[in-house]
Design an enzyme around this catalytic site. Structure first.
Site, PDB file in Angstrom:
ATOM      1  N   SER A   1       0.835  -1.191   0.000  1.00  0.00           N
ATOM      2  CA  SER A   1       0.000   0.000   0.000  1.00  0.00           C
ATOM      3  C   SER A   1       0.878   1.253   0.000  1.00  0.00           C
ATOM      4  O   SER A   1       1.709   1.421  -0.893  1.00  0.00           O
ATOM      5  CB  SER A   1      -0.967  -0.048   1.190  1.00  0.00           C
ATOM      6  OG  SER A   1      -2.006   0.878   1.036  1.00  0.00           O
TER       7      SER A   1
ATOM      8  N   ASP B   1      -8.615  -4.381  -6.324  1.00  0.00           N
ATOM      9  CA  ASP B   1      -8.174  -3.595  -5.175  1.00  0.00           C
ATOM     10  C   ASP B   1      -8.966  -2.301  -5.055  1.00  0.00           C
ATOM     11  O   ASP B   1      -8.993  -1.499  -5.987  1.00  0.00           O
ATOM     12  CB  ASP B   1      -6.683  -3.280  -5.317  1.00  0.00           C
ATOM     13  CG  ASP B   1      -6.031  -2.866  -4.010  1.00  0.00           C
ATOM     14  OD1 ASP B   1      -6.627  -2.043  -3.294  1.00  0.00           O
ATOM     15  OD2 ASP B   1      -4.932  -3.355  -3.727  1.00  0.00           O
TER      16      ASP B   1
ATOM     17  N   HIS C   1      -7.495  -5.631  -0.821  1.00  0.00           N
ATOM     18  CA  HIS C   1      -6.360  -4.716  -0.897  1.00  0.00           C
ATOM     19  C   HIS C   1      -5.060  -5.507  -0.800  1.00  0.00           C
ATOM     20  O   HIS C   1      -4.798  -6.171   0.199  1.00  0.00           O
ATOM     21  CB  HIS C   1      -6.462  -3.705   0.239  1.00  0.00           C
ATOM     22  CG  HIS C   1      -5.420  -2.636   0.200  1.00  0.00           C
ATOM     23  ND1 HIS C   1      -4.907  -2.121  -0.979  1.00  0.00           N
ATOM     24  CD2 HIS C   1      -4.770  -1.978   1.197  1.00  0.00           C
ATOM     25  CE1 HIS C   1      -4.015  -1.186  -0.701  1.00  0.00           C
ATOM     26  NE2 HIS C   1      -3.910  -1.091   0.618  1.00  0.00           N
TER      27      HIS C   1
END
Length: 513
Positions: free
Chosen positions: A226, A452, A482
């Site tokens: 991320s 995602d 995610h």
């Protein structure tokens, strides 16, 4: 208002949700060469409030214990021999033989603002294969957790902050939102004035290079998830010749400014919601929250509209507001593992009980069941606002609302109004978007997930292009949630493991299903 869902949290959120539902800045001058400091590794203490609380890390799979230490780094990298800051580190020593050991593998799990010291142990089993040849290492970045945490408001004030209307419809509501944002930002400046100018991603990247040297590694081996992909890209830009084996998973688009990123997230979360609704109504058993995908989404929209007029009981004495429900729904879309909780939470909310959706929202916001908040929100806003140059006004948001609503009827308003979070921030932002160009770097494996919500799939290709020719190698995972590695998809994990453990790079454009 709460930072938009661009909180960019990754695996961190998984650990917090599933558990719910089932060192300071020195005033003295830096002494000597910080690259030669020796770390005093000891048994890890229980996480403190800023890290999210909880118990000491569980023993490692197969035996052994987690170890913690504090590394000194310059508070201001332009004054490397000035005041220092203490960065909290955690490690699990390699389980294999000394001959097999490659070095340290440093993790950043995202946020920005997530505590690596608490997150890495929560996923010890997931990375057991990597521990055969690496010491697994993570850290609380500057401003986060134990690393001189950014402090803004107290727990009672944060309860109020997260209960406010984050999608104002009238002039009075807009004024209230802007004033409440100013109040929060002023508290950050008052309580953390010294550290706020020094929490940019470039600062954290320089910390990681110091960490590499202190740990005794010739090159940095890295696993970023991320926001950790942005940090990894910035590191590669600053230190291309020091990149070893690096993986970026759940990839941020480095070419976007904050507005474009928020709009991309609106599309990403809407796609995830569409997939959730389709999944629920396609099962053999009856979907309890709607007869068709559109019916599911219509009922959610009606719930949010009703909550805007009249909240329902949540976790008493707090009520489930429209903002908290939206936040909780978004949290549940970070992983397909959460979809059953979203279904149950919606069922109960339709019957007037908002507990589950509020638990999900609390997890996103870093609120423990005892009412204490970690500093993830404060750190998230501080790092983003120090990084991002644009500042948006209420008029800017009003102009963009139609585009955001077209991207997502459910999340559009929430994400659009989140852009005012950095208005009146005490520290100017550094740039429109990060520079991750890294000519001369070793190959970097870039993993994108087509489903995602938080870091839409298109960002992986943009990261590959921005890193430069011959650097980024793209791997696609056709999945949900995610990130990709922690989905436990065998193809993704074996490809990543082969690269990190054996140095075998996959063919560019490889796909896992």
């Amino acid at each position: 208002m709460p930072k938009p869902i661009r909180i960019r949290a990754a695996a961190l959120t998984t650990a917090l949700v599933l558990s719910c539902l089932t060192a300071g800045c020195s005033d003295g001058a830096g002494s000597g060469d910080l690259t030669t400091q020796k770390l005093d590794w000891k048994a890890c203490p229980a996480p403190d409030e800023a890290e999210g609380g909880g118990g000491i890390p569980s023993p490692l799979p197969g035996g052994g214990a987690w170890q913690c230490a504090t590394m000194k780094a310059p508070l201001d990298w332009s004054k490397p021999k000035g005041a220092t800051i203490g960065l909290a580190l955690i490690r699990a020593k390699a389980s294999g033989t000394a001959d097999d050991r490659i070095g340290s593998l440093i993790f950043n799990f995202g946020g920005p603002g997530g505590s690596g010291v608490t997150t890495l142990p929560a996923f010890g089993e997931d990375y057991a294969a990597l521990r055969t040849r690496y010491d697994l290492v993570s850290f609380d970045p500057r401003g986060v957790g134990r690393s001189d945490p950014v402090e803004c408001e107290n727990d009672e004030q944060l309860d109020d902050y997260f209960q406010q209307d984050a999608t104002p419809e009238t002039r009075a509501e807009r004024t209230q939102l802007i004033n409440r944002t100013k109040q929060f930002n002023a508290a950050c400046e008052k309580n953390s004035k010294t550290v706020l100018p020094h929490v940019r991603t470039t600062d954290a990247a320089r910390d990681m290079d110091l960490m590499r040297q202190v740990l005794g590694d010739r090159q940095l081996h890295y696993f970023g998830i991320s926001y950790g992909t942005e940090l990894g890209g910035v590191y590669a830009h600053l230190f291309p010749k020091k990149v070893g084996r690096a993986v970026l998973d759940g990839v941020i688009d480095p070419t976007q400014d904050p507005e474009q990123s928020s709009l991309g997230q609106a599309k990403g979360f809407q796609l995830a919601l569409d997939n959730f609704a389709e999944d629920c109504t396609s099962k053999v058993t009856e979907c309890p929250i709607g007869d068709t995908p559109q019916d599911v989404k219509n009922r959610i929209a009606k719930l949010l509209a009703d909550l805007d007029r009249k909240p329902i009981p949540g976790i008493l004495p707090r009520q489930l507001t429209q903002t908290a429900a939206t936040n909780g729904i978004a949290q549940s879309l970070y992983s397909k593992d959460f979809w059953e909780y979203l279904t149950e939470g919606l069922e109960e909310a339709y019957d007037g009980d908002g507990k589950i959706l509020m638990l999900l929202s609390d997890s996103m916001n870093g609120r423990s069941q005892n009412g204490e908040y970690s500093n993830i929100t404060a750190a998230n806003i501080a790092i983003n606002c120090a990084d991002e140059k644009p500042r948006y006004t209420a008029d800017d948001v009003l102009q963009k609302l139609p585009e955001f609503r077209a991207a997502s009827p459910l999340f559009g308003d929430y994400l659009a109004w989140g852009m005012v979070s950095c208005t009146d921030w005490a520290v100017p932002g550094a740039a429109d978007h990060p520079d991750v160009s890294a000519p001369g770097s070793a190959p970097i494996l870039v993993v994108g997930n087509t489903g995602d919500p938080a870091t839409p799939y298109e960002g992986a290709r943009k990261m590959v292009e921005s890193l430069g020719k011959g650097v980024g190698i793209e791997l696609t995972y056709k999945g949900q949630g995610h990130g990709a590695y922690d989905s436990k998809n065998k193809c993704v994990q074996s490809t990543v493991n082969d690269y990190l453990l054996q140095g075998r790079t996959p063919k560019a454009g490889s796909v896992c299903t």
